[in-house]
Design an enzyme around this catalytic site. Structure first.
Site, PDB file in Angstrom:
ATOM      1  N   LYS A  38      -6.220 -19.351  -1.294  1.00  0.00           N
ATOM      2  CA  LYS A  38      -4.978 -18.589  -1.052  1.00  0.00           C
ATOM      3  C   LYS A  38      -3.929 -19.003  -2.092  1.00  0.00           C
ATOM      4  O   LYS A  38      -4.276 -19.559  -3.123  1.00  0.00           O
ATOM      5  CB  LYS A  38      -4.505 -18.833   0.379  1.00  0.00           C
ATOM      6  CG  LYS A  38      -5.446 -18.257   1.423  1.00  0.00           C
ATOM      7  CD  LYS A  38      -5.490 -16.747   1.353  1.00  0.00           C
ATOM      8  CE  LYS A  38      -6.485 -16.162   2.325  1.00  0.00           C
ATOM      9  NZ  LYS A  38      -6.604 -14.717   2.167  1.00  0.00           N
ATOM     10  N   ARG A  73       3.805 -19.781   2.620  1.00  0.00           N
ATOM     11  CA  ARG A  73       3.470 -20.068   4.029  1.00  0.00           C
ATOM     12  C   ARG A  73       3.414 -21.570   4.301  1.00  0.00           C
ATOM     13  O   ARG A  73       3.624 -22.003   5.431  1.00  0.00           O
ATOM     14  CB  ARG A  73       2.169 -19.371   4.419  1.00  0.00           C
ATOM     15  CG  ARG A  73       2.301 -17.848   4.330  1.00  0.00           C
ATOM     16  CD  ARG A  73       1.236 -17.095   5.089  1.00  0.00           C
ATOM     17  NE  ARG A  73       1.096 -15.748   4.565  1.00  0.00           N
ATOM     18  CZ  ARG A  73       1.927 -14.727   4.814  1.00  0.00           C
ATOM     19  NH1 ARG A  73       2.958 -14.886   5.619  1.00  0.00           N
ATOM     20  NH2 ARG A  73       1.733 -13.539   4.279  1.00  0.00           N
ATOM     21  N   ARG A  93      -6.089 -18.437  -9.049  1.00  0.00           N
ATOM     22  CA  ARG A  93      -6.878 -17.793  -7.993  1.00  0.00           C
ATOM     23  C   ARG A  93      -8.012 -16.954  -8.576  1.00  0.00           C
ATOM     24  O   ARG A  93      -7.884 -16.377  -9.661  1.00  0.00           O
ATOM     25  CB  ARG A  93      -5.954 -16.938  -7.115  1.00  0.00           C
ATOM     26  CG  ARG A  93      -4.890 -17.803  -6.447  1.00  0.00           C
ATOM     27  CD  ARG A  93      -3.990 -17.017  -5.550  1.00  0.00           C
ATOM     28  NE  ARG A  93      -4.695 -16.498  -4.397  1.00  0.00           N
ATOM     29  CZ  ARG A  93      -4.151 -15.696  -3.492  1.00  0.00           C
ATOM     30  NH1 ARG A  93      -2.890 -15.317  -3.631  1.00  0.00           N
ATOM     31  NH2 ARG A  93      -4.853 -15.279  -2.474  1.00  0.00           N
ATOM     32  N   ARG A 118       0.825  -1.213   0.000  1.00  0.00           N
ATOM     33  CA  ARG A 118       0.000   0.000   0.000  1.00  0.00           C
ATOM     34  C   ARG A 118       0.859   1.263   0.000  1.00  0.00           C
ATOM     35  O   ARG A 118       0.480   2.283  -0.595  1.00  0.00           O
ATOM     36  CB  ARG A 118      -0.953  -0.023   1.205  1.00  0.00           C
ATOM     37  CG  ARG A 118      -2.093  -1.054   1.017  1.00  0.00           C
ATOM     38  CD  ARG A 118      -2.764  -1.381   2.336  1.00  0.00           C
ATOM     39  NE  ARG A 118      -3.953  -2.224   2.224  1.00  0.00           N
ATOM     40  CZ  ARG A 118      -3.938  -3.553   2.098  1.00  0.00           C
ATOM     41  NH1 ARG A 118      -2.787  -4.215   2.040  1.00  0.00           N
ATOM     42  NH2 ARG A 118      -5.054  -4.246   2.017  1.00  0.00           N
ATOM     43  N   ASP A 168      -3.864 -15.687   7.498  1.00  0.00           N
ATOM     44  CA  ASP A 168      -2.625 -16.215   6.909  1.00  0.00           C
ATOM     45  C   ASP A 168      -1.863 -17.118   7.881  1.00  0.00           C
ATOM     46  O   ASP A 168      -0.832 -17.682   7.517  1.00  0.00           O
ATOM     47  CB  ASP A 168      -1.722 -15.051   6.482  1.00  0.00           C
ATOM     48  CG  ASP A 168      -2.305 -14.304   5.280  1.00  0.00           C
ATOM     49  OD1 ASP A 168      -3.102 -14.903   4.524  1.00  0.00           O
ATOM     50  OD2 ASP A 168      -1.968 -13.120   5.104  1.00  0.00           O
TER      51      ASP A 168
END
Ligand code: S3P
Length: 451
Positions: free
Chosen positions: A354, A401, A129, A33, A327
């Site tokens: 995800k 992850r 996705r 951002r 997450d």
């Protein structure tokens, strides 16, 4: 930025306790951002502590492609000379977001209300996705879209001459969808309203306010968050310090809890209430976790997290907590493997979309390492305390992850654990291996040597 051609198997194995004081890299959500909002402001934004990972660097490239000038200074600070909302240039070629869902979805929002054409591609993971969750509200605002079947990447968009401000109720708990609509609303005349039935991370709202946007958040009678943004503001450049990422801190936190004798402090971690569900959960499980030196910087709370090896107990994690730890479920499943009894995790449907189908990837990884678990459509139950765990090879499906979570498993399991591809860790936590080695962990790029 694809890892498909060069997988890097990594193996972790149990060794000494983990000790020391460390700092994990900058928050990924705030880093993306910072670059985007800096590009939309007129003038120079500075960013200290930007996460220099592949996902975030892909966003920097995308912002350069629409005209922002982004440079790294000698002291590590990034400068962004913004081109200004409404003045973005048409990118000259396809924008490749690699593995980065946040990058591509938020950028689609920004570009979707500008009268320019852009085409987005990604790696094999990102191309699977769903993008319809962002493309549909953009269509309502007047954006033309051509996308692969099922609204997957590659996708091309062209914004209308003047976008329509809309009122949009976010159908799933997703900060990316909320943010994409608000960012599209920035270049639409009038008020864009986003109704969020279930609260998610609020970095977009907080940071846009900091950049000078007219944005307000209230609760309606049903208790839903109502966010109102007045379009076409003049955004003012900011000086930003990015706090450490709680989603990266999750790995040393869990590793220290499950590795006997460990004592670790992780400094200056973001403690935004929409991001700390894992810490709440681990404390409920009996984790010895203290937050020291709580303070506020740039409108966000930070603290140092002190963790000691602990005897954990299985619990039921409330489904309502999922958005504040979305997450962190893969690494929570690893903590659960060392807890006494069952840990039940309901409300996990969003995990299916995800970087991989994380619910399935975690369940298969646990099974490969002898850890009992039960997976349903939207729940996972892990039974802790099994004997002789580890020894398996985990398929990471281009999911950072999954790779990091199972390397944490190997640090405390009876037998080493191998992940088929650790290269993908570069997308969010490039210093993962070196930081863990500094704390005393054993991670090897050669599985046969480590095993
Ligand atoms: C993010 C939102 C979440 C999260 C992702 C970062 C963001 O995604 O999983 O890692 O920065 O807005 P969803 O919006 O899909 O829940």
């Amino acid at each position: 930025m694809s890892h498909e051609s060069s997988p890097l198997p990594l193996t972790s194995s149990a060794g000494a306790p983990l000790t020391g004081t460390i700092k994990v890299p900058g928050d990924k959500s705030i880093s993306h951002r910072s670059l985007m909002f800096g590009a939309l402001a007129v003038g120079r934004t500075t960013v200290k502590g930007l996460l220099e990972s592949e996902d975030v660097l892909a966003t920097a490239e995308a912002m350069r492609a629409v005209g922002a000038v982004i440079n790294k200074q000698a002291d590590g600070t990034y400068t962004i000379d913004g081109i200004g909302l409404g003045s973005l240039l048409e990118p000259e070629s396809v924008i490749d977001f690699g593995n980065a869902g946040t990058g591509v979805r938020l950028t689609m929002g920004i570009l979707g209300s500008h009268n320019i054409a852009a085409t987005f591609v990604g790696d094999a993971s990102l191309s699977k996705r769903p993008m319809g969750r962002v493309l549909n509200p953009l269509r309502d605002m007047g954006t033309n879209v051509i996308a692969r079947d099922g609204d997957r990447l590659p996708a091309s968009i062209k914004g209308p001459e003047q976008a329509l401000p809309i009122t949009y109720r976010v159908p799933m708990p997703s900060a990316q969808v909320k943010s994409a609509v608000l960012l599209a609303g920035l270049n639409a005349p009038g008020v864009t309203t986003v109704i969020e039935p279930i609260a998610t991370r609020d970095h977009t709202e907080k940071m846009l306010k900091g950049f000078g946007a007219d944005i307000s958040v209230s609760l309606n009678e049903a208790g839903e968050r109502v966010i109102k943004l007045t379009g076409q503001p003049e955004l003012e450049p900011q000086d930003i310090e990015v706090p450490s990422d709680p989603s990266s801190a999750a790995f040393p936190i869990v590793a220290a809890l499950i590795t006997p004798g460990s004592d670790v402090t992780i400094e200056s971690v973001l403690l935004n209430e929409h991001r700390t569900g894992l810490i709440t959960t681990l404390i409920e499980m009996g984790g010895k976790i203290e937050i020291l030196n709580r303070r506020e910087t740039g409108g966000e709370e930070l603290g140092d997290i002190h963790v000691k090896a602990s005897h954990l107990k299985g619990i039921t994690v409330p489904a309502s907590r999922a958005p504040s730890m979305i997450d962190e479920y893969p690494v929570l499943a690893i903590a659960a493997a060392f807890a006494e009894g069952d840990t039940f995790m309901p409300g996990l449907d969003e995990l299916r979309v995800k970087e991989s189908d994380r619910l399935a990837a975690v369940a298969r990884g646990l099974e490969a390492n002898g850890i009992p678990c039960v997976e349903t459509e939207d729940t996972l139950t892990v039974t802790g305390g099994a004997n002789n765990i580890g020894g398996g090879t985990v398929t990471t499906h281009l999911d950072h992850r999954i790779a990091m979570s199972f390397l944490v498993l190997g640090m405390a399991a009876h037998k080493p654990v191998t992940v088929d591809d650790g290269a993908v860790i570069q997308t969010s936590f490039p210093t993962f291996t070196s930081l863990f080695e500094k704390m005393g962990a054993k991670i090897s790029a050669n599985s046969s040597e480590a095993a």
